[in-house]
Design an enzyme around this catalytic site. Structure first.
Site, PDB file in Angstrom:
ATOM      1  N   HIS A 158       0.538   3.318  -2.510  1.00  0.00           N
ATOM      2  CA  HIS A 158       0.571   3.672  -3.936  1.00  0.00           C
ATOM      3  C   HIS A 158      -0.832   4.006  -4.454  1.00  0.00           C
ATOM      4  O   HIS A 158      -1.087   3.965  -5.650  1.00  0.00           O
ATOM      5  CB  HIS A 158       1.148   2.529  -4.769  1.00  0.00           C
ATOM      6  CG  HIS A 158       2.384   1.937  -4.199  1.00  0.00           C
ATOM      7  ND1 HIS A 158       3.482   2.713  -3.898  1.00  0.00           N
ATOM      8  CD2 HIS A 158       2.714   0.664  -3.853  1.00  0.00           C
ATOM      9  CE1 HIS A 158       4.419   1.929  -3.382  1.00  0.00           C
ATOM     10  NE2 HIS A 158       3.972   0.694  -3.331  1.00  0.00           N
ATOM     11  N   SER A 164       0.843  -1.183   0.000  1.00  0.00           N
ATOM     12  CA  SER A 164       0.000   0.000   0.000  1.00  0.00           C
ATOM     13  C   SER A 164       0.885   1.242   0.000  1.00  0.00           C
ATOM     14  O   SER A 164       2.101   1.146   0.003  1.00  0.00           O
ATOM     15  CB  SER A 164      -0.938  -0.032   1.199  1.00  0.00           C
ATOM     16  OG  SER A 164      -1.845  -1.104   1.026  1.00  0.00           O
ATOM     17  N   HIS A 169       8.664   3.571  -3.588  1.00  0.00           N
ATOM     18  CA  HIS A 169       8.798   3.267  -2.158  1.00  0.00           C
ATOM     19  C   HIS A 169       9.863   4.163  -1.541  1.00  0.00           C
ATOM     20  O   HIS A 169      10.493   3.816  -0.554  1.00  0.00           O
ATOM     21  CB  HIS A 169       9.206   1.818  -1.931  1.00  0.00           C
ATOM     22  CG  HIS A 169       8.382   0.830  -2.671  1.00  0.00           C
ATOM     23  ND1 HIS A 169       8.658   0.468  -3.977  1.00  0.00           N
ATOM     24  CD2 HIS A 169       7.285   0.135  -2.316  1.00  0.00           C
ATOM     25  CE1 HIS A 169       7.764  -0.411  -4.371  1.00  0.00           C
ATOM     26  NE2 HIS A 169       6.905  -0.634  -3.399  1.00  0.00           N
TER      27      HIS A 169
END
Lengths: 327, 235
Positions: free
Chosen positions: A57, A55, A215
């Site tokens: 994104h 998660s 990330h």
């Protein structure tokens, strides 16, 4: 700025509950193991398209669940790929004899999660094909390229092909063709909100980070050109060169905010990208501008350029009904 | 002492209860080192290794403390730990540690105790599983860098008929050196690999969490099986 409720490794449950609350007609949140599937399951037998993702994104992956795209999404914690057990549960729930396509972004965790899920499914009678998404031109070696915007495109193509009743191998081949013809590049204008460390070393206002992942993987810090438009021109050229595009080929251009870019700056960037590509003699057949794949609340963009063909355009244009894409 | 371990040298057996205590000690070590592991990961990764591992090992701890935990054989115990990790840990760590314990489990028969040589063979299987799953080799700056030297040291020590305490000590030392060596090399696998040479100078979080396996093994397994320091959990 983000970071009030979310940081790497944090639970995403409340956020998912909110998303399902926002789209009750489209989404259903299944718990333990967690996955999100259609609120109303499909009636016809078809190939299932499933995607797991860390998660942070958003709207990827859950925002792409719905008829014509993903049958199920398995969100992990923030920046952490889901557990294989989530993928297994989603597969058992939404896949039938026609099989399933896993859309997997090329990150160590995601790839291993999918492999392990296949091990766990073992000899169950659900055939699965994994489509690896690796479109990040910031990494020279294609085998190590990370998955970025092509995850959205491949999911759309696979979903449309599955909806059209195509068999597993054709659905997977088409999604792979989409990936092979797609390149992305991320450029950040501020630092990534990270974990316990809070915010990483701030990026000075006169610098940008070229070739970032989603990330917080660092890119290359560069001075912001005196004329910022040069930045967009350089992005367009990097994508064009890697795709070896020739004038006249129909293209799809997707520009996504990394999560923290103001709309005005997003459209500003789109204008310059679009103009640059046109000046190269390239024709943008389809485009998307908005928030499609993000790195929490980071400033910056991911530009995704894809070479289309008649069949891919047809599948792209096919009806889709998800929280994010709907036509 | 020694009522069940009549064999000379390293022939002493490791009971399933000792394995359970070793893994409990490992779980405690990971839980207490959460912040340190996350800090290492924040330097070169995505800052989730500590949180991720802590969450998994808390579940493992619950499982190992549960009276229904399958403690009748080493294989079933390891398999249970593997499935718990696979369910609870996301990212690369879940599949990697899950594979480590799953493969280790397949090398154990259903006996309630294993010899030191079988223990080494079990860890060797786990190592090979991790290398296969992660497509990693020595010096890629991953957990392989602490596990492989440790397994090799353990195999060598047992081959030389050193006693279990000494063999485990040598394995832990090899794991520690391997872990420290990861600070000197660039990452070739995982998210840190995108940093290339910039990852030099940072110790790998995965190699660190894997080192604790051998550190705790040396602390726990060197204690003979029949010497129970804590009251039995089955009251």
């Amino acid at each position: 700025m983000s970071g009030v409720a979310l940081a790497p490794g944090r639970s995403i449950t409340a956020s998912l509950e909110g998303m399902v609350l926002a789209y009750p007609d489209l989404l259903q949140f299944h718990r333990d193991p967690d996955y999100v599937a259609w609120a109303v399951p499909p009636t016809e037998e078809k190939v299932a398209v499933i995607s797991g993702s860390g998660s942070g994104h958003e709207p990827l992956p859950v925002g792409y669940v719905g008829p014509g795209m993903l049958d199920a999404a398995c969100p992990g914690r923030v920046f952490t790929s889901p557990s294989p057990v989530q993928l297994v549960a989603a597969t058992r729930a939404v896949a039938q004899e026609a099989g399933a396509v896993y859309v997997v972004k090329n990150y160590a965790g995601g790839v291993m999660t999918a492999e392990m899920a296949l091990d766990l499914l073992g000899d169950e009678a659900i055939p699965v094909r994994t489509v690896l998404v690796n479109d990040d031109v910031a990494i020279p070696d294609p085998a190590r390229r990370r998955g970025l915007g092509a995850a959205v495109l491949a999911s759309k193509i696979a979903g449309a092909a599955a909806q059209a009743g195509l068999p597993l191998d054709q659905v997977a081949d088409l999604a792979e063709r989409m990936v092979q013809n797609t390149r992305s590049l991320g450029v950040a204008t501020d630092a990534c909100t990270l974990a316990r460390a809070g915010i990483r070393e701030p990026l000075p206002p006169d610098q940008v980070e070229w070739g970032v992942g989603i990330h917080g993987e660092p890119g290359q810090v560069r001075p912001l050109p005196k004329d910022p438009v040069l930045l967009l021109e350089e992005m367009a050229e990097a994508l064009r060169a890697d795709l070896e595009l020739r004038p006249g080929e129909p293209l799809l251009l997707m520009l996504s905010s990394l999560g923290g870019t103001p709309q005005a700056e997003l459209y500003w960037a789109f204008r310059h990208l679009h103009r640059t590509l046109q000046a190269m003699g390239l024709s943008i057949a389809r485009h998307l501008v908005g928030t499609f794949i993000t790195c929490l609340g980071r400033g910056g963009w991911i530009a995704t350029l894809a070479r289309m063909d008649g069949q891919l355009l047809e599948l792209w244009d096919a009806p889709v009904h998800t929280p994010v894409l709907h036509w | 002492m020694g009522q069940q371990n009549g064999q000379a040298g390293n022939g002493q057996a490791i009971s399933v209860e000792q394995i359970r205590r070793w893994l409990l000690a490992y779980a405690h070590r990971i839980i207490e080192q959460e912040e340190y592991l996350t800090a290492l990961d924040a330097d070169i990764g995505d800052a989730d290794h500590g949180t991720n591992m802590r969450r998994g090992l808390e579940k493992v701890k619950e499982r190992l403390e549960d009276p229904d935990c399958p403690c009748n054989s080493v294989g079933s115990l390891l398999r249970s730990v593997a499935m718990t990790l696979i369910s609870a840990v996301g990212g690369a760590a879940g599949p990697l540690y899950g594979t480590f314990f799953l493969r280790a489990a397949t090398s154990c028969n259903n006996s309630p105790a294993i010899t030191p040589a079988q223990f080494a063979a079990m860890l060797r299987q786990g190592l090979e599983g991790v290398k296969q799953r992660g497509k990693a080799h020595l010096d890629d700056k991953t957990m392989v860098d602490s596990i492989q030297p440790a397994v090799e040291a353990l195999e060598a020590a047992i081959g030389q008929h050193k006693d279990l305490r000494q063999a485990l000590h040598e394995a832990a030392e090899a794991a520690r050196r391997g872990m420290e060596h990861t600070a000197e090399i660039p990452a070739r696998k995982g998210r840190a690999s995108y940093l290339g040479p910039r990852s030099i100078g940072h110790q790998d979080p995965g190699a660190t969490s894997a080192y604790y396996l051998f550190e705790t093994a040396a602390q726990v397994l060197a204690t003979p099986a029949h010497r129970r320091e804590s009251p039995s959990r089955h009251r």
